[in-house]
Design an enzyme around this catalytic site. Structure first.
Site, PDB file in Angstrom:
ATOM      1  N   ASP A  41     -61.530  55.934  31.740  1.00 36.22           N
ATOM      2  CA  ASP A  41     -61.107  56.424  33.035  1.00 36.22           C
ATOM      3  C   ASP A  41     -61.334  57.922  33.117  1.00 36.22           C
ATOM      4  OD1 ASP A  41     -60.196  55.961  35.569  1.00 36.22           O
ATOM      5  OD2 ASP A  41     -58.092  56.206  35.061  1.00 36.22           O
TER       6      ASP A  41
ATOM      7  N   TYR B  18     -61.593  61.577  35.874  1.00 38.90           N
ATOM      8  CA  TYR B  18     -60.640  62.476  36.531  1.00 38.90           C
ATOM      9  C   TYR B  18     -61.468  63.419  37.382  1.00 38.90           C
ATOM     10  CZ  TYR B  18     -56.493  65.638  35.880  1.00 38.90           C
ATOM     11  OH  TYR B  18     -55.376  66.422  35.995  1.00 38.90           O
TER      12      TYR B  18
ATOM     13  N   HIS C 171     -57.562  65.877  43.503  1.00 36.11           N
ATOM     14  CA  HIS C 171     -56.571  65.145  42.719  1.00 36.11           C
ATOM     15  C   HIS C 171     -56.208  65.904  41.443  1.00 36.11           C
ATOM     16  CE1 HIS C 171     -54.484  61.826  40.734  1.00 36.11           C
ATOM     17  NE2 HIS C 171     -55.247  62.041  39.672  1.00 36.11           N
TER      18      HIS C 171
ATOM     19  N   ARG D 208     -47.978  70.697  35.476  1.00 41.92           N
ATOM     20  CA  ARG D 208     -48.058  71.916  34.675  1.00 41.92           C
ATOM     21  C   ARG D 208     -47.883  73.200  35.481  1.00 41.92           C
ATOM     22  NH1 ARG D 208     -51.886  68.419  33.015  1.00 41.92           N
ATOM     23  NH2 ARG D 208     -53.407  69.253  34.462  1.00 41.92           N
TER      24      ARG D 208
ATOM     25  N   GLU E 149     -53.461  54.376  41.644  1.00 45.92           N
ATOM     26  CA  GLU E 149     -54.552  55.353  41.696  1.00 45.92           C
ATOM     27  C   GLU E 149     -55.754  54.660  42.331  1.00 45.92           C
ATOM     28  OE1 GLU E 149     -53.603  58.772  38.413  1.00 45.92           O
ATOM     29  OE2 GLU E 149     -55.105  57.304  37.816  1.00 45.92           O
TER      30      GLU E 149
ATOM     31  N   GLU F 139     -59.375  54.194  42.948  1.00 47.65           N
ATOM     32  CA  GLU F 139     -60.590  54.567  42.217  1.00 47.65           C
ATOM     33  C   GLU F 139     -61.721  53.581  42.506  1.00 47.65           C
ATOM     34  OE1 GLU F 139     -60.250  55.611  38.109  1.00 47.65           O
ATOM     35  OE2 GLU F 139     -58.098  56.015  38.223  1.00 47.65           O
TER      36      GLU F 139
ATOM     37  N   ASP G  73     -55.723  51.983  39.168  1.00 47.02           N
ATOM     38  CA  ASP G  73     -55.218  52.328  37.836  1.00 47.02           C
ATOM     39  C   ASP G  73     -53.706  52.577  37.955  1.00 47.02           C
ATOM     40  OD1 ASP G  73     -55.506  53.003  35.103  1.00 47.02           O
ATOM     41  OD2 ASP G  73     -55.479  55.129  35.623  1.00 47.02           O
TER      42      ASP G  73
ATOM     43  N   ARG H  84     -45.517  57.201  36.179  1.00 49.93           N
ATOM     44  CA  ARG H  84     -45.543  58.674  36.094  1.00 49.93           C
ATOM     45  C   ARG H  84     -44.459  59.242  35.190  1.00 49.93           C
ATOM     46  NH1 ARG H  84     -50.648  59.390  37.689  1.00 49.93           N
ATOM     47  NH2 ARG H  84     -50.997  58.741  39.831  1.00 49.93           N
TER      48      ARG H  84
ATOM     49  N   GLN I 258     -45.610  58.619  31.709  1.00 49.04           N
ATOM     50  CA  GLN I 258     -46.760  59.509  31.489  1.00 49.04           C
ATOM     51  C   GLN I 258     -46.327  60.940  31.167  1.00 49.04           C
ATOM     52  OE1 GLN I 258     -49.496  59.450  34.809  1.00 49.04           O
ATOM     53  NE2 GLN I 258     -50.914  60.939  33.918  1.00 49.04           N
TER      54      GLN I 258
ATOM     55  N   TYR J   1     -47.701  62.153  27.421  1.00 51.39           N
ATOM     56  CA  TYR J   1     -49.135  62.424  27.514  1.00 51.39           C
ATOM     57  C   TYR J   1     -49.623  63.647  26.743  1.00 51.39           C
ATOM     58  CZ  TYR J   1     -49.381  66.366  30.780  1.00 51.39           C
ATOM     59  OH  TYR J   1     -49.316  67.607  31.345  1.00 51.39           O
TER      60      TYR J   1
ATOM     61  N   LYS K 108     -50.434  53.875  31.332  1.00 48.09           N
ATOM     62  CA  LYS K 108     -51.618  53.354  32.015  1.00 48.09           C
ATOM     63  C   LYS K 108     -51.988  51.964  31.526  1.00 48.09           C
ATOM     64  CE  LYS K 108     -52.902  57.327  34.085  1.00 48.09           C
ATOM     65  NZ  LYS K 108     -53.423  57.465  35.452  1.00 48.09           N
TER      66      LYS K 108
ATOM     67  N   THR L 278     -54.537  47.294  35.185  1.00 46.85           N
ATOM     68  CA  THR L 278     -55.556  47.959  35.991  1.00 46.85           C
ATOM     69  C   THR L 278     -56.196  46.854  36.811  1.00 46.85           C
ATOM     70  OG1 THR L 278     -55.947  49.551  34.214  1.00 46.85           O
ATOM     71  CG2 THR L 278     -57.653  49.370  35.910  1.00 46.85           C
TER      72      THR L 278
ATOM     73  N   THR M 138     -58.974  59.130  40.290  1.00 47.01           N
ATOM     74  CA  THR M 138     -58.381  58.987  41.616  1.00 47.01           C
ATOM     75  C   THR M 138     -59.200  59.745  42.651  1.00 47.01           C
ATOM     76  OG1 THR M 138     -56.253  58.883  40.540  1.00 47.01           O
ATOM     77  CG2 THR M 138     -56.242  59.246  42.910  1.00 47.01           C
TER      78      THR M 138
ATOM     79  N   GLU N  56     -49.298  62.382  44.657  1.00 49.19           N
ATOM     80  CA  GLU N  56     -49.821  63.476  45.469  1.00 49.19           C
ATOM     81  C   GLU N  56     -49.258  63.414  46.887  1.00 49.19           C
ATOM     82  OE1 GLU N  56     -53.955  62.260  44.014  1.00 49.19           O
ATOM     83  OE2 GLU N  56     -54.268  64.187  45.014  1.00 49.19           O
TER      84      GLU N  56
END
Lengths: 405, 405
Positions: free
Chosen positions: A123, A125, A130, A139, A194, A196, A228, A232, A235, A239, A248, A252, A339, A353
């Protein structure tokens, strides 16, 4: 948009409806079963499925018997010449002046299965919107976009065993999350989707070999919709530093129909503007994206909607990058685009988001939603709009079941 | 150490040598070929391989014909009762008073193959020493050990297609790294090994189901040595936020022999001391580690050496954690333990740690080494020491070839 003013028509009436996902120009591949028959390969046309096993038995197509398998891997492994020949043959058979004896099964009477045996799932990114939006939430704005993001497609290995076909229920996962006083064992409280696109790899590459972007294009058989599902809260706790793992692996979902690269070719276009030059191994000789509307629904209500052309790295660039280390690729590998989010909130492909980290609920059929609740059904859709026809993917849905404590 | 003062002996003379990795108590499984015969399953005893296909043809064992496959997955999938029955039968046949007509092939005349078709590969990070040491080098001492590290086994999905058997050359990868003025395309300059044990999963678990630590123990067929070759400069540039990707996809070498859980059972012991209680889903009813020496060599020179009992999370705990989301597991899944490092520099399982990030070279046959150079051969070894015998893994080696620019 291609400008063929009068698009070719099929003798399958429903295929000529301008809103139908499966016109003569599409011919996506899938695996279906009907009645007591075992799963086999087929092609969607209008509201029908071409039974490719019956076709081959009658000498209408020739794929070396590979259509009798319960997945498309063996057909795909035969290579691009066989893909092209089969597509040309089916186009002729199903055209208005074609062969009306082609064996068809009504889609309404068929059960659709996972179209490929997924070799491995990677997967990526690749939407800058996104990556930035989620980066801010995880972060903060200073470290939102990682330093290497505009220089390479960032990806991680996902879990192939939990890839399921549209319609399979998704169980809300249990997991370990950050609690007030140490870790906590809980049902996921921030379940997300997600939006995708997934590329299906159609050729092997040997260990130690690198694949150019142009070669990578040739290795892609087609595309599916891909949700996906993401936990959260799990995660956020797990992560760092090795990436998402159990957050994850709950499932899927992919669409049952693989839209071929050939069907999307007329819609080829450029992606997002580059903010810096790429290293030569990622350079494209031609645009690598498709002008294609993509969006999602919740319990039938339209939610985020954007265009695949917002993406920064194409599937071919992702595949080329995937082989830089000499990593061998195999038929049936599935590469998630990452995503797909446009710049506005109404263009985002994840609730994380759209609700800005769950802070601002969105309304779904009059009910507020921060994240996915039990019983919610998420659907994905995509189509490339031609003149008087569209190349669609059909539905890609999943309903969430309560956690098992 | 088990205290059976006079260990049972085999009529295969070399198996009775106290330094032999493959005594009667071991009986590891592998896949071999000899002459023009196709690859098939076998068991190592002394300096010989039991030809299990020939054994079954003569009615000496019964595994439903699965030994004729070029990998052990089909045999393993039959379950623990078949594993136990086959082990007991082979023990009797090869004992001193056994059946001297058992068909054997000299190991020196055989070629050894990858013993399983790897379904998926997951790599963990379960030595606290290693996690701390590497954390200091990548993120500084304040952020060295991630907050969740003592609460859950941290792992990531690796790449199954690049898992190779001992003896396969490893090509130094090209890749994108951080340069003085932006990213740079280069041959890896910081190529490293990782000394690990790999658990082979021997049973499926369904999607949506969670597996307890006790159930996970029952699902593990056996263990291999595992070298997770790592490109540290590529890793440093790519790994945030989604984890290692191409830096770990250049190749993962495993030993050709799978040492069964049954053979290691007498050496069961506790692991590293816990710094906090674990959540109930990770609790162990009994110790989950083995008292087993494990180490590595470079160009024949002994390098790092420690004991598997330094580890913090067992393979069973890792497997249980792997299913928390409902992720389905499959026969042939490979779970890497994570680098096995003791507390001292001479006990580390990676050059990154041993040379403190390449700052302090180590001497190899009189030559300084910071990282692996072209032509270097890395070998892993491990053995559990019984009284008068040892349960060994045989060699797990790989030599590095120059990059292809």
């Amino acid at each position: 948009m291609p400008t063929d003013a009068t698009p070719p028509r099929s003798w399958v009436a429903a295929a000529n409806d301008p809103g139908c996902d499966f016109p003569l120009q599409n011919l996506p591949y899938g695996v279906f079963s009907a009645g007591a028959e075992p799963p086999r390969c087929g092609v969607a046309i209008g509201d029908m499925i071409v039974d490719l096993v019956a076709c081959e038995a009658r000498g209408l197509v020739n794929a070396g018997g590979t259509f009798a398998a319960p997945q498309l891997n063996d057909f795909i492994a035969q290579g691009r010449a066989v893909w092209d020949r089969t597509r040309a043959r089916l186009s002729a058979l199903l055209a208005e002046d074609g062969d009306k004896s082609v064996p068809l099964v009504p889609m309404a009477q068929a059960r659709l299965h996972l179209p490929i045996r997924v070799s491995e799932f990677t997967d990526f990114y690749a939407s800058k919107n996104h990556a930035f939006n989620v980066g801010v939430l995880f972060r903060g704005p200073e470290n939102a976009l990682p330093a290497q993001w505009t220089h390479m497609p960032i990806g991680y290995n996902g879990r192939a065993s939990s890839v399921v076909v549209s319609g399979t229920p998704i169980r809300r996962p249990m997991g370990q999350v950050r609690g007030q006083a140490g870790p906590e064992w809980t049902a996921c409280r921030r379940l997300d989707l997600e939006l995708e696109l997934g590329a299906i790899i159609g050729a092997d590459s040997p260990m130690g070999a690198r694949v150019s972007v142009a070669q990578a294009e040739e290795m892609i058989f087609g595309y599916v919709l891909l949700n996906d599902w993401s936990a959260r809260d799990i995660q956020a706790w797990e992560y760092q530093p090795l990436g998402p793992f159990q957050s994850k692996a709950l499932g899927t979902t992919i669409s049952p129909w693989i839209v071929t690269q050939a069907a999307l070719e007329p819609f080829r276009c450029a992606g997002a503007e580059r903010v810096n030059p790429l290293l030569p191994y990622l350079a494209e000789e031609r645009p690598g994206f498709y002008d294609m509307t993509i969006g999602w629904t919740m319990n039938g209500q339209p939610m985020g909607r954007t265009n695949y052309n917002v993406m920064y790295y194409s599937s071919a660039q992702q595949l080329a990058h995937h082989t830089t280390s000499g990593c061998p690729m195999r038929v049936g590998d599935l590469l998630g685009s990452g995503t797909i989010s446009g710049s506005g909130l109404e263009q985002t492909g994840a609730l994380l988001e759209m609700t800005q980290g769950g802070q601002i609920p969105v309304m779904v059929n009059g009910q507020p939603r921060q994240f996915i609740e039990d019983g919610d059904e998420v659907g994905l859709y995509a189509f490339a709009q031609g003149q008087g026809y569209r190349i669609g993917f059909g539905p890609c849905t999943g309903r969430v079941l309560p956690a098992t404590p």
